[in-house]
Structure formats: structure tokens, C-alpha cells
Design an enzyme around this catalytic site. Structure first.
Site, PDB file in Angstrom:
ATOM      1  N   LYS A   1      -3.319  -3.215   7.830  1.00  0.00           N
ATOM      2  CA  LYS A   1      -3.157  -4.410   8.033  1.00  0.00           C
ATOM      3  C   LYS A   1      -2.682  -5.063   6.470  1.00  0.00           C
ATOM      4  O   LYS A   1      -2.152  -4.183   5.843  1.00  0.00           O
ATOM      5  CB  LYS A   1      -4.489  -4.200   7.963  1.00  0.00           C
ATOM      6  CG  LYS A   1      -5.494  -4.593   8.801  1.00  0.00           C
ATOM      7  CD  LYS A   1      -4.809  -6.119   9.595  1.00  0.00           C
ATOM      8  CE  LYS A   1      -6.208  -5.687  11.090  1.00  0.00           C
ATOM      9  NZ  LYS A   1      -5.011  -6.700  11.953  1.00  0.00           N
TER      10      LYS A   1
ATOM     11  N   TYR B   1       1.909   0.160  14.761  1.00  0.00           N
ATOM     12  CA  TYR B   1       0.173  -0.469  13.841  1.00  0.00           C
ATOM     13  C   TYR B   1       0.924   0.596  12.756  1.00  0.00           C
ATOM     14  O   TYR B   1       0.976   1.779  12.598  1.00  0.00           O
ATOM     15  CB  TYR B   1      -1.256   0.287  14.504  1.00  0.00           C
ATOM     16  CG  TYR B   1      -2.403   0.738  13.112  1.00  0.00           C
ATOM     17  CD1 TYR B   1      -2.584  -0.901  12.308  1.00  0.00           C
ATOM     18  CD2 TYR B   1      -2.630   1.591  12.612  1.00  0.00           C
ATOM     19  CE1 TYR B   1      -3.341  -1.193  11.922  1.00  0.00           C
ATOM     20  CE2 TYR B   1      -3.012   1.311  11.110  1.00  0.00           C
ATOM     21  CZ  TYR B   1      -4.265   0.033  11.223  1.00  0.00           C
ATOM     22  OH  TYR B   1      -4.823  -0.389   9.853  1.00  0.00           O
TER      23      TYR B   1
ATOM     24  N   ASP C   1       0.992  -1.080   0.595  1.00  0.00           N
ATOM     25  CA  ASP C   1       0.410  -0.047  -0.294  1.00  0.00           C
ATOM     26  C   ASP C   1       0.022   1.590  -0.194  1.00  0.00           C
ATOM     27  O   ASP C   1       1.277   1.392   1.148  1.00  0.00           O
ATOM     28  CB  ASP C   1      -0.877  -0.084   1.690  1.00  0.00           C
ATOM     29  CG  ASP C   1      -2.397   1.059   1.803  1.00  0.00           C
ATOM     30  OD1 ASP C   1      -1.749   1.916   0.605  1.00  0.00           O
ATOM     31  OD2 ASP C   1      -2.452   1.485   2.168  1.00  0.00           O
TER      32      ASP C   1
HETATM   33  C1  F6R Z   1      -8.483  -0.545   8.444  1.00  0.00           C
HETATM   34  C2  F6R Z   1      -7.489   1.031   7.601  1.00  0.00           C
HETATM   35  C3  F6R Z   1      -8.663   2.088   7.431  1.00  0.00           C
HETATM   36  C4  F6R Z   1      -8.021   3.198   8.536  1.00  0.00           C
HETATM   37  C5  F6R Z   1      -8.641   4.529   8.389  1.00  0.00           C
HETATM   38  C6  F6R Z   1      -7.409   5.081   9.613  1.00  0.00           C
HETATM   39  O1  F6R Z   1      -7.016  -0.749   7.311  1.00  0.00           O
HETATM   40  O2  F6R Z   1      -6.914   1.684   6.419  1.00  0.00           O
HETATM   41  O3  F6R Z   1      -9.594   1.361   8.250  1.00  0.00           O
HETATM   42  O4  F6R Z   1      -7.175   3.089   9.413  1.00  0.00           O
HETATM   43  O5  F6R Z   1      -9.232   5.314   7.671  1.00  0.00           O
HETATM   44  O6  F6R Z   1      -7.097   5.438   8.580  1.00  0.00           O
HETATM   45  P1  F6R Z   1      -5.678   6.684   9.464  1.00  0.00           P
HETATM   46  O7  F6R Z   1      -5.644   6.839  10.854  1.00  0.00           O
HETATM   47  O8  F6R Z   1      -4.530   6.709   8.362  1.00  0.00           O
HETATM   48  O9  F6R Z   1      -6.971   7.940   9.451  1.00  0.00           O
HETATM   49 MG    MG Z   2      -4.086   2.237   3.069  1.00  0.00          MG
HETATM   50 MG    MG Z   3      -4.660  -2.028   2.039  1.00  0.00          MG
END
Ligand code: F6R
Ligand code: MG
Ligand code: MG
Length: 364
Positions: free
Chosen positions: A231, A228, A11
Site C-alpha cells: 500500500k 501489487y 517501506d
Molecule cells: C498490507 C501489508 C500486509 C501484507 C501481508 C502479506 O499493506 O503490508 O498485510 O500484505 O502481511 O505480506 P507478504 O505477501 O509480504 O507475505
Molecule cells: Mg511493508
Molecule cells: Mg507500510
């Protein structure tokens, strides 16, 4: 002819949020890989995506863990990150955990699934890709494909599959591995495979010939980074037909949208929804988790394809069921088992909240 199939993914930035990939990132990846096909390092390649993950599907003759192939993938992700940064996409370069390439892409963030084999008269290859979930998501489908006669009738009635398959299972926490023989050892094996947050099926072999049948990416990003970082969004490659499961036996497990870890903030259980690539844009509560599937025939290492395998109304019912399960799970809000257990959540406020309330906890 001996061919290596390398699927390497990362990603490098989401559009919009974490829901999908930007076309300019995909075309940059094409541009980066083309010269290596022209100069012969690669036989062929296919650039695709699953949600916000960029997937490089490459064929070559350099073998597994080849430094030049891994560096090519790394450099491609770096270039694509630059595009993501220029467009101010979300989380640009989020899976690139190292500053510089050093010999192998393993342990640097991107997911890797590679296999080397002698190309058969007809070599059918199935590439499965997932978004908003972790590497253990392949345990259940791989078990069904290669060990469950209620899924794969070939195990019962095809003489060239009847002796079964062996599973290499990784303990992703302790970095240990073990090989189980199916069907004799399925009860022992399932105590591990049934706990996919810790144990992941890494590879499957045909027992009679020891031929590689399937390989998955099993890294755990958060364990590599110690925090973290998103994923794993894993990939899995499966050889099909002949002594391996038929295409339909490989796809059949996905008619049941199994509950997997991931979804919103990597901290929830949700149904794995099989979709065509163009539908892999997880937006409802950042999900539900998706699985896409491209099929190819190999021709002297050339990728004849892809065919988008879940682009079939026969999977409409699984998608509908996934929608229903998503509704049901969402109604639990912040409660388990929709929310992951405390130790499994990728985001948590617990240490801070606990510290603040420490003095208010009294014995009872
Ligand atoms: C799960 C994922 C999303 C982010 C969520 C918050 O794998 O990628 O659910 O965890 O959108 O994202 P941030 O912390 O980048 O704002
Ligand atoms: Mg992402
Ligand atoms: Mg992804």
C-alpha cells in the site's frame, strides 16, 4: 526566509513481518542524512517511522523537486535497504521500484510531499503519516480541516480564513488534475473526494493569499508498478495557525476513525486509528491502519520538535472506537464491504479460479 519542507518516505523492510521498523534501519537513515546537514544541503532533518514505513522529514532551501534532495533520499533508502537485507527483514527494499536514480524520486516508488513557503514569524508545521492504507485516506480529513465549519470553526469566525481554501484534486488513474474552490464548489468537489480510491486531494491553498496550506503524497504504488507492491502508506504536511487551521482543527478529524482501504494484504476496509509513534505497530490482522502525527515549529528552517501529537489521552476514545469498528468489520471475514470490491483488492486469486471453473458456468 524561503524554506522547502520535503517529506519523503518508503517501506524498505518490515520488522516483524510488515508490523514495524527496525531501529538499525532508522539509525542508518540518520547516519546518511547527517553529512548533508553538516555541508549545508539540508538545514535540518528528522527521521521517523509509521509502522513499517521510514519517513525522512527534511528542510532546505533548494526548492521542490530538487535533484540533490531527491537523490539524497533515494541513496538513504538504498543504504537502509542494505541494512534490511543484512538483517533479513521482511520485504527489504519493497518500495524501491527502479534500479537506479534518474533525476527525480517521483514515480520510483517512495512517497513525496513537498512545499516551499516564506517562513512566518511563527511557522507551525504538522506532518501526518499513515500505514496500511492508500493516498485517498487524506481526502476526508483535509475536507474537514479546510472546508467543514463543523470541524474548523475558524472558517466561520476567523476573518483571515473566512474566504476559504482551494483544493487541487488528482485523478490518480488518468493523471489529470482539477482545482475546486471551497465553499462554493463543495458539492461538485465531494463527488470526487468521496471516491478516494481514484481521486486524491493533492494540495490545498489559502484563497486570499494563494499560500500553500497542505500537500499530500498521492502516488499509487500499484499503478506505478502495474502489480501489487504494498500500500502507498501516504504522508501529508499541513501548515497551522494564523490564516491556516489551528493545531486542534487539524487533529479533530482523526477523532472519527474513518474507514479506509488497506489493512490485511491491502485488500480490506478498516478504521484509521490515530496513535503515538511508539504505538504504530499494526499487528492485528496486520492493522488496523494507523495514522501518526508529528508537530514542529520552524526556526529559520530548523525543526524545533517533534511533538508526538496523538500521544494524548484525548484520542483514547478514537482508538477505542477504532478497536470496536475493527471487531465489527472483521466479523465479515472474506465478505465485502470488509473485503474490498474485486477490482480494488491488491491480492486476488480470481483470474486463476475463474479460468479453472470457466466450463462449469452455464446460462440460466
Ligand atoms: C498490507 C501489508 C500486509 C501484507 C501481508 C502479506 O499493506 O503490508 O498485510 O500484505 O502481511 O505480506 P507478504 O505477501 O509480504 O507475505
Ligand atoms: Mg511493508
Ligand atoms: Mg507500510
Amino acid at each position: 526566509m524561503r524554506v522547502t519542507l520535503s517529506v519523503i518516505k518508503a517501506d524498505v523492510g518490515g520488522y516483524v513481518g510488515h508490523s514495524s521498523s527496525h531501529p538499525e534501519v532508522l539509525s542508518k537513515a540518520e547516519e546518511c542524512l547527517k553529512p548533508s546537514r553538516d555541508n549545508g544541503l539540508l538545514i535540518d532533518f528528522c527521521v521517523t517511522r509509521c509502522g513499517d514505513d521510514l519517513e525522512l522529514i527534511m528542510t532546505h532551501q533548494q526548492g521542490e523537486d530538487d535533484e540533490r534532495i531527491h537523490k539524497l533520499a533515494w541513496d538513504t533508502f538504498v543504504e537502509c535497504t542494505a541494512v534490511a537485507k543484512r538483517l533479513k527483514l521482511h520485504g527489504a527494499g519493497q518500495d524501491l521500484l527502479a534500479d537506479a536514480f534518474s533525476g527525480t524520486i517521483k514515480g520510483m516508488g517512495p512517497g513525496v510531499a513537498e512545499m516551499q513557503f516564506e517562513e512566518r514569524e511563527a511557522e507551525t508545521i504538522i506532518v501526518l503519516m499513515a500505514d496500511k492504507t492508500s493516498s485517498g485516506a487524506w481526502n476526508l480529513p483535509l475536507y474537514k480541516m479546510f472546508a467543514d465549519p463543523f470541524n474548523t470553526i475558524g472558517l466561520v469566525i476567523a476573518p483571515n480564513m473566512h474566504s476559504g481554501f482551494s483544493f487541487e484534486v488528482h485523478d490518480v488513474k488518468e493523471h489529470k488534475k482539477i482545482v475546486f474552490s471551497a465553499p462554493e464548489e463543495i458539492y461538485d468537489m465531494l463527488i470526487f473526494l468521496g471516491s478516494p480510491s481514484r481521486y486524491a486531494a493533492k494540495a490545498v491553498h489559502h484563497r486570499e493569499t494563494n499560500e500553500i496550506a497542505a500537500v499530500s503524497s498521492t502516488q499509487r504504488l500499484s499503478l506505478i508498478a502495474g502489480r501489487y507492491v504494498g500500500k502507498d502508506d501516504p504522508v501529508c504536511v499541513v501548515r497551522s495557525q494564523g490564516q491556516f487551521p489551528a493545531v486542534g482543527e487539524i487533529l479533530e478529524p482523526f477523532t472519527m476513525p474513518q474507514l479506509v482501504e488497506g489493512w490485511m494484504r491491502g485488500s480490506h476496509h478498516g478504521p484509521l486509528m490515530p496513535v503515538a509513534t511508539h504505538q504504530s505497530n499494526p499487528s492485528r490482522f496486520d492493522g488496523p491502519p494507523r495514522v501518526t502525527c508529528l508537530g514542529f515549529q520552524l526556526n529559520e528552517g530548523k525543526l524545533v520538535g517533534p511533538r508526538d501529537m496523538f500521544d494524548d489521552p484525548a484520542f483514547d476514545e478514537a482508538r477505542r472506537m477504532a478497536g470496536e469498528v475493527a471487531d465489527y468489520m472483521r466479523r465479515h471475514g472474506p465478505f465485502e464491504p470488509h473485503r474490498l470490491p474485486l477490482e480494488g483488492m491488491e491480492y486476488t486469486t480470481m483470474p486463476g479460479v475463474m479460468k479453472r471453473l470457466e466450463g462449469r458456468f452455464i446460462d440460466f
